[in-house]
Design an enzyme around this catalytic site. Structure first.
Site, mmCIF file in Angstrom:
data_model
loop_
_atom_site.group_PDB
_atom_site.id
_atom_site.type_symbol
_atom_site.label_atom_id
_atom_site.label_comp_id
_atom_site.label_asym_id
_atom_site.label_seq_id
_atom_site.Cartn_x
_atom_site.Cartn_y
_atom_site.Cartn_z
ATOM 1 N N GLY A 116 0.821 -1.210 0.000
ATOM 2 C CA GLY A 116 0.000 0.000 0.000
ATOM 3 C C GLY A 116 0.850 1.253 0.000
ATOM 4 N N GLY A 148 -0.691 4.386 -0.224
ATOM 5 C CA GLY A 148 -1.715 5.420 -0.143
ATOM 6 C C GLY A 148 -1.455 6.355 1.025
ATOM 7 N N GLY A 158 0.729 4.661 3.470
ATOM 8 C CA GLY A 158 1.921 4.264 2.736
ATOM 9 C C GLY A 158 2.888 5.411 2.473
ATOM 10 N N LEU A 192 -10.329 -5.267 3.524
ATOM 11 C CA LEU A 192 -10.262 -6.464 4.347
ATOM 12 C C LEU A 192 -9.715 -7.659 3.571
ATOM 13 C CD1 LEU A 192 -11.096 -7.776 7.043
ATOM 14 C CD2 LEU A 192 -13.359 -8.147 6.072
ATOM 15 N N CYS A 243 -35.815 -6.458 0.888
ATOM 16 C CA CYS A 243 -37.133 -5.817 0.972
ATOM 17 C C CYS A 243 -37.024 -4.416 1.573
ATOM 18 C CB CYS A 243 -38.110 -6.687 1.752
ATOM 19 S SG CYS A 243 -37.570 -7.029 3.416
ATOM 20 N N CYS A 257 -8.551 -20.474 16.012
ATOM 21 C CA CYS A 257 -8.546 -19.692 14.768
ATOM 22 C C CYS A 257 -8.384 -20.639 13.583
ATOM 23 C CB CYS A 257 -7.393 -18.690 14.788
ATOM 24 S SG CYS A 257 -7.151 -17.829 13.229
#
Lengths: 319, 647
Positions: free
Chosen positions: B19, B21, B24, B114, B168, B430
């Site tokens: 990254g 951005g 970063g 994510l 809906c 995990c």
């Protein structure tokens, strides 16, 4: 406020931050004028942040010639080049900062901040000083306070792995952002001198040890007529002696001043740790933005960061 | 500059930044100043104008260029003698495999979603490279350290799954502005300007479905010579008038709800029927600059338009699409940087909001919601980048006793704006970093393998090239080099229900799912279940095993040895940012800014319908309790006691 709209260009550039603090705050920022004296690693980080944020103008003051030493935590221009000869740190930083945001007016004023009279400071809404003697900080703080308009005052210092920010907003009213109700709040700040004159005995029990250690080093530098960071481990005996005297005079247990911490500060000398500058320059940027925009809860009145424990702590040292 | 031993560790280190951005840019600068000499940086993005307020290595003239490359060049200007290797590429590309990751001493994430975070986490686990993870939003941020064998991995705590809305709610019973935005963007905009072959639930259900859909096609198809003005008004009356009338006939729906008001163009703009066009002469013909606002003389994007103004903009935007951008029609997807699209969606959402008595919003606000735009400032990114470097140096010195997760707060908790927390041990259950199997309840007689792969393997487990095994039998795999008959077999399997696969998957079956690129595998115990609740279990299958609690709420609990808990969590979409539910709550009861946080949650919640994936079906997940999502006070949560801190 003032009914002046942001331009389409400003709206596009500042889109993401307007979503954080709103268009009103952005308009106030764009009409604010800031003075930065002493281009240390923290203040350079701060300058970057505040120019990106889109203040009206930024005035730099630092006549030092460019040396390796002053560039250790500076990302504004390349290391030593022959063309730097005869040009000050302030001038070189100015050129680079202009580039960051064409909508901000960045300029340089030559001279020693201690020599300017009160009227000079009247042009600014916020003044940030770094790398000068305690007496200079105090004097600038007093001059800011004597002006009829409110001038926010900030003093910052990074000593390698830790650092300190002092804030004096005098009387500051702001919109508190808690819960759904926006409430107008008023805070009263002591001056730098008033704050550090507060007897140690009277301070809350859990004040960070950095507060005391910084005061000892500051006092030491003052007595020896040195600038911040002009210290080394050779000064340890004198500093320990001074520390003991101060504790006695203030009836404070010496355990509040960690010898290991004093050693760290002495060993740091003028060294600035870039990540620490980034962290403190970030918080300083946020606090100046809060002071100028009147939005957000400002910190009162000291802030500390130390990589040793990783905490960023606010200390309220006032009566 | 750093102290001596620190400098040694830093100088010899080879680091990977993912990254370039907001975080970063700050990170690359701070790494270079701190003495790092060998930095690799991956980012697939190019520079945009809205990046320039904080991504300070970029200038106006760089717009459109690779972030990784421009960032490298900018940093080399002040530190010319270090090595920076840029990759203008997606971190999920196969070239960035486990061997690639193995060459680094530490990986530093400055990511914005994510999916990529989970991918990098798995590669770091497989390559046994420490990971420093980060995220910011507004004044909030966090840095966490993940070292295999020492701390929890990034996925040890379940991540809040971006919330979507029941279909809906979107089609029939919106109660919030965001519902109107989703309707305008994913249904109306997609119907008018997107791929005609996509399923679309724009029309409300009247008793006769066939009839309704036939009617709908009639309305939306524009015959070649149909007058644009008339066509626009017809669409307007159909979606804001007729469809609402139809919806009102379902009396059951409105028994406990405020009834919507049908809106017809003749009532809102009685004078407009003669056709007042915007002033086209003022418009440039450049496609990106076509704007209904400028053609109608609207200037400030922060103003909230009235119903009449929204209606004018709606008609004008629709007209401009057909007149100026006709060639785009049929393959447009909503893009927050497409001015005309944002105008259309804002106008349509506001008209719908008027109909349902929901407060109207400005284009600026609507754009934020529709585009999942995240709040971002330079200062927080600078602070977080500084903290990443501090943790990275500890990792390089193997100073694991001092690893910290640090939270950057907006309001102090016990005087702290930066709150360090000792990292947790790995979660023994995990499914990513331990071998604990997951449990999947599913109707094996009605669920197809395809549904299982989409809903579970891809969406929940975050695998992109999965391989599915039943014992030693391969049921399915993804790959370019498959034999033809094998590939044909797999695609046959996709449409079979689980119980009817060649090797049937039934209650008690254990499936092994592997992702070869991530070098990650896990087991799933299958349990047959006949019925699922449509509202609460819209997938028609429920995965459990490692989650501690509801994934809708924020689950991370930080107990700092004393009594403070905080619940900042990475989540992920859009720009730099990743915290869903707000701020820490201290003992003193520091209150969070309710409105802001819930706003952020709403934005985050749009992920599934966001601009990232084209032509996406309308949201299916069910969760209509936005108000509850802000609750993060978890002091009394029994899980606190169960979590173990590193010693």
């Amino acid at each position: 406020m003032d009914g002046e709209e942001l331009t389409a260009q400003e709206t596009a550039l500042y889109d993401r931050q307007i979503r954080v603090w709103g268009a009103d705050a952005q308009r106030r920022l764009s009409k604010s004028h800031i003075l930065v004296s002493g281009l240390s690693g923290i203040s350079v980080e701060f300058c970057k942040n505040i120019v990106l944020a889109g203040v009206g103008s930024l005035t730099l003051m630092d006549d030092r010639p460019v040396t390796d030493d002053v560039l250790q935590a500076n990302f504004l221009f390349p290391p030593l080049e022959s063309e730097y000869v005869g040009r000050s740190l302030g001038e070189l930083c100015c050129e680079s900062l202009k580039d960051f945001n064409p909508m901000v007016c960045v300029s340089v004023v030559k001279g020693d901040v201690a020599q300017f009279d009160g009227e000079f400071f009247d042009k600014f809404d916020a003044v940030v000083v770094s790398g000068c003697s305690f007496n200079t900080k105090k004097a600038v703080n007093e001059k800011c306070r004597k002006q009829s308009k409110r001038i926010a005052f900030f003093a910052v210092e990074c000593r390698d792995s830790c650092g300190e920010i002092f804030v004096d907003l005098q009387n500051h009213s702001y919109m508190q952002k808690n819960s759904n109700v926006a409430a107008e709040c008023l805070l009263s700040y002591p001056s730098l001198e008033e704050a550090i004159m507060i007897p140690w005995k009277g301070l809350p029990r859990r004040v960070t040890k950095l507060y005391f250690a910084m005061r000892v080093i500051e006092k030491f530098e003052l007595l020896k007529e040195r600038n911040p960071g002009e210290i080394s481990m050779f000064d340890l005996p004198d500093v320990l002696k001074l520390s003991k005297e101060l504790c006695e005079a203030q009836s404070l247990s010496e355990s509040h001043i960690s010898v290991a911490l004093l050693e760290r500060l002495l060993a740091a000398g003028r060294r600035e740790c870039p990540p620490v500058c980034a962290v403190l320059g970030g918080f300083l940027g946020q606090e100046v933005i809060k002071a100028l925009s009147g939005k957000g809860d400002p910190l009162k009145n000291f802030f500390y960061f130390d990589t040793a424990d990783g905490k960023g702590v606010i200390e309220d040292i006032s009566n | 500059m750093a102290s001596e031993p620190q400098l040694e560790a830093v100088k010899g280190a080879k680091v990977l930044m993912v990254g370039a951005g907001g975080i970063g840019c700050e990170l690359l600068k701070t790494l270079a100043l701190s003495g790092f000499q060998d930095i690799h940086i991956i980012d697939m993005d190019t520079i945009e104008v809205s990046n320039l307020n904080r991504q300070f290595l970029f200038r106006q003239c760089h717009v459109g260029q690779s972030k990784a490359k421009v960032a490298r060049d900018a940093v080399l200007r002040f530190r010319p003698h270090i090595n920076i290797t840029p990759y203008h590429a997606n971190v999920k590309d196969p070239e960035f495999n486990v061997d690639f990751f193995k060459q680094f001493n530490v990986v530093l994430n400055g990511l914005d979603n994510l999916d990529a975070r989970r991918h990098v986490n798995r590669l770091c686990l497989a390559a046994e490279v420490p990971l420093v993870e980060s995220g910011t939003t507004g004044f909030l941020g966090q840095v966490t350290v993940h070292v295999k064998g020492k701390t929890e991995c990034y996925e040890c705590q379940p991540k809040p799954i971006p919330k979507t809305y029941p279909i809906c709610t979107i089609t029939s019973t919106p109660s919030k502005f965001v519902h109107c935005i989703v309707w305008a963007k994913d249904l109306l905009f997609a119907k008018l300007f997107g791929d005609k072959n996509q399923d679309n639930d724009l029309n409300v259900h009247s008793g006769d479905a066939d009839n309704a859909s036939r009617h709908m096609e009639d309305v939306f198809d524009r015959s070649v010579d149909e007058d644009l003005e008339k066509y626009g008004q017809k669409i307007y009356d159909h979606v804001f008038g007729y469809n609402i009338e139809i919806a009102l006939t379902n009396e059951e729906t409105w028994r406990n709800r405020r009834k919507p008001t049908p809106i017809y163009i003749k009532d809102v703009l009685p004078d407009n029927l003669s056709g007042q066009n915007g002033n086209l002469e003022n418009c440039t013909t450049e496609e990106s600059a076509v704007s209904a606002m400028s053609s109608l003389g609207f200037k400030n994007s922060q103003d909230v338009w009235s119903l009449a103004e929204s209606s004018k903009i709606f008609l004008e935007a629709l007209r401009l699409f057909f007149e100026k951008r006709h060639k785009d029609i049929g393959n447009l997807t909503f893009d927050k940087d497409d001015q005309l699209a944002v105008e259309f969606v804002t106008a349509a959402a506001n008209i719908r909001a008027s109909s349902f008595g929901i407060p109207l919003h400005s284009l600026f606000e609507a754009k934020g919601i529709a585009g999942n735009i995240v709040h971002a400032v330079a200062t927080t990114n600078a602070i977080i980048a500084g903290l990443i470097v501090i943790e990275a140096i500890k990792v390089l010195k193997d100073d694991y006793k001092n690893y910290r997760m640090t939270y950057c707060l907006e309001h102090p908790t016990r005087k702290m704006l930066l709150m360090p927390v000792v990292p947790f041990e790995a979660n023994k259950s995990c499914y990513v970093c331990s071998e604990t199997p997951l449990l999947l309840e599913i109707n094996t007689h009605s669920s197809k393998l395809r549904d299982f792969i989409e809903k579970i393997v891809k969406n929940k487990l975050g695998m992109s090239s999965p391989l599915i095994m039943h014992g030693s039998t391969l049921i399915y795999e993804v790959g370019d080099d498959l034999e033809e008959d094998v590939a044909a077999n797999y695609s046959l399997n996709l449409d079979k229900v689980l119980a009817e696969l060649p090797t049937p998957v039934t209650s008690g079956t254990i499936l092994t799912i592997e992702d070869l690129q991530q070098e990650f595998s896990c087991n799933i115990n299958i349990k047959h279940r006949e019925d699922f609740d449509e509202e609460n279990e819209p997938d028609g299958m429920v995965l459990s095993g490692w989650t501690m609690a509801s994934t809708e709420k924020d689950n991370r609990i930080m107990s700092n040895g004393e009594s403070t808990s905080t619940a900042l969590e990475m989540q992920g979409n859009t720009d730099d940012i990743e915290i869903t539910a707000g701020e820490p709550i201290g003992l003193g009861g520091i209150k969070r800014k309710h409105s802001e946080t819930s706003e952020r949650l709403e934005e985050a919640s749009l992920t599934h319908t966001g601009s990232s994936s084209a032509n996406q079906a309308p949201p299916e997940d069910v969760d209509d309790n936005e108000e509850e999502d802000d609750l993060v006070l978890l002091d009394n949560d029994p899980e606190i006691g169960k979590k173990k801190r590193l010693k």
